[in-house]
Design an enzyme around this catalytic site. Structure first.
Site, mmCIF file in Angstrom:
data_model
loop_
_atom_site.group_PDB
_atom_site.id
_atom_site.type_symbol
_atom_site.label_atom_id
_atom_site.label_comp_id
_atom_site.label_asym_id
_atom_site.label_seq_id
_atom_site.Cartn_x
_atom_site.Cartn_y
_atom_site.Cartn_z
ATOM 1 N N ASP A 94 0.835 -1.209 0.000
ATOM 2 C CA ASP A 94 0.000 0.000 0.000
ATOM 3 C C ASP A 94 0.866 1.254 0.000
ATOM 4 O O ASP A 94 0.637 2.193 -0.773
ATOM 5 C CB ASP A 94 -0.898 0.027 1.242
ATOM 6 C CG ASP A 94 -1.880 -1.121 1.318
ATOM 7 O OD1 ASP A 94 -3.041 -0.925 0.946
ATOM 8 O OD2 ASP A 94 -1.486 -2.214 1.759
ATOM 9 N N THR A 107 -6.847 -4.920 0.165
ATOM 10 C CA THR A 107 -5.673 -5.206 0.997
ATOM 11 C C THR A 107 -5.863 -6.490 1.805
ATOM 12 O O THR A 107 -4.916 -7.266 1.983
ATOM 13 C CB THR A 107 -5.375 -4.024 1.933
ATOM 14 O OG1 THR A 107 -5.106 -2.859 1.155
ATOM 15 C CG2 THR A 107 -4.170 -4.308 2.809
#
Length: 358
Positions: free
Chosen positions: A110, A179
């Site tokens: 990320d 995620t």
């Protein structure tokens, strides 16, 4: 004696000197401001969700160029996402809890993807506002230059520049969608996304799948490299929903559309939008509708909204309201996304699903 017989009083001399100093100060301060801006010393954002607002005198930007940079940013971010996942060193941690009580996870994928995507767009378009999911740390600032080359596939579809005021533009970045699935090594759900909104309306979107290296892009009233499928089942649709609340939607869907309705649990909003389209990716499931019943962030959905809109589809709240991509970074009213269907008829047909998400 002054020239031409003009006598200057001490007060006149003082006024003249002050005026001269004022002019010099104005010129010099403007020069310094320009130099600070050039070298990035003018206060790059350190906030997590948003960069600085666009300057009122930011001129114009070309949406065709923004599309080219957005595609490049999504791919560059995807390279980081893939590299971190393949290294198997994710540095996973929790940013807190979602409204449903699950961990809101973050990884090195990320963070590194966000850095590449944000600074590529910010260097190319310094006067536009950029909203991104992850924290932008000024200490990690990079100058990532764009070579000003627009890919041939974009030039073929978008044949002329499209200028808009820079102050009307908001960019939404999702550097790693899905995620949770990324940490579980469920790679097919993972995407990187960029969206450009003009006056709050989504006008161009990019969804990139790092592990299959497929990229979908579209511009409203411009062109696209992706299309709708030839047919959709409106009577007994296949409905793609979040893995976390598939059971909740399934109960209502069966009551609304009948026992032949199929529920497809999936991760990532980008993946779910691609499920509605004609995508040449064998790992991509196919659906007729996308329903979401809980709170969701705008960087998760803006790119998909723009792509659907460009192709004649719709993404609204569950009550049928259009979504504005200005102001707050999330929406409360759930989502209904469709293409080549009577969207408002679907809105009327569905019960009040949004209340189920609370």
């Amino acid at each position: 004696m002054a020239p031409m017989g003009i006598r200057l009083s001490p007060l006149g001399v003082a006024v003249f000197c002050l005026l001269g100093l004022g002019v010099l100060y104005h010129l010099y301060s403007g020069f310094l401001a320009g130099r600070f801006s050039l070298f990035g010393l003018g206060g790059e954002p350190a906030g997590g969700a948003a960069g600085p607002p666009a300057a009122a005198d930011g001129g114009t930007v070309d949406l065709r160029e923004m599309l080219a940079v957005s595609v490049l940013a999504a791919v560059r971010g995807g390279d980081e996402v893939r590299r971190v996942r393949e290294s198997n060193v994710l540095h996973e941690k929790s940013k807190g809890k979602t409204r449903e009580g699950a961990d809101d996870k973050m990884t090195s994928g990320d963070v590194l993807s966000n850095r590449k995507m944000f600074y590529l767009l910010k260097t190319a378009f310094p006067s536009v506002q950029i909203n991104t999911e992850e924290h932008v740390d000024a200490a990690d600032q990079e100058v990532i230059l764009w070579d000003h080359k627009i890919p041939e596939d974009i030039l073929k579809e978008v044949t002329a520049p499209k200028e808009v005021p820079a102050e009307s533009v908001t960019v939404w970045i999702d550097p790693l969608d899905a995620t949770q699935e990324y940490t579980e090594d469920l790679r097919k759900y993972v995407t990187t996304m960029v969206c450009v909104a003009v006056n709050g309306k989504p006008v161009l979107g990019v969804i990139h799948k790092p592990f299959s290296e497929y990229t979908a892009w579209a511009m409203v009233d411009g062109g696209s490299n992706v299309k709708a499928r030839s047919s959709y089942n409106e009577k007994t649709p296949r409905i793609v929903v979040s893995r976390s609340h598939s059971g909740m939607v399934k109960q209502v869907a069966l009551q609304t559309f009948g026992n032949q309705t199929t529920i497809i649990p999936a991760g990532g909003a980008g993946y779910k939008v691609l499920a509605l389209l004609d995508v040449p990716d064998k790992s991509q499931e196919k659906a007729d509708l996308y329903i979401h019943v809980t709170y969701i962030k705008k960087w998760d959905i803006c790119a998909g909204n723009a792509i659907l809109k460009a192709l004649g589809g719709h993404m609204t709240t569950l009550s049928g309201e259009e979504i504005s991509y200005t102001g707050s970074d999330g929406i409360e009213g759930g989502l209904l996304a469709s293409i080549r269907m009577n969207h408002q008829a679907l809105v009327r047909k569905l019960p009040d699903l949004e209340k189920m998400g609370h």
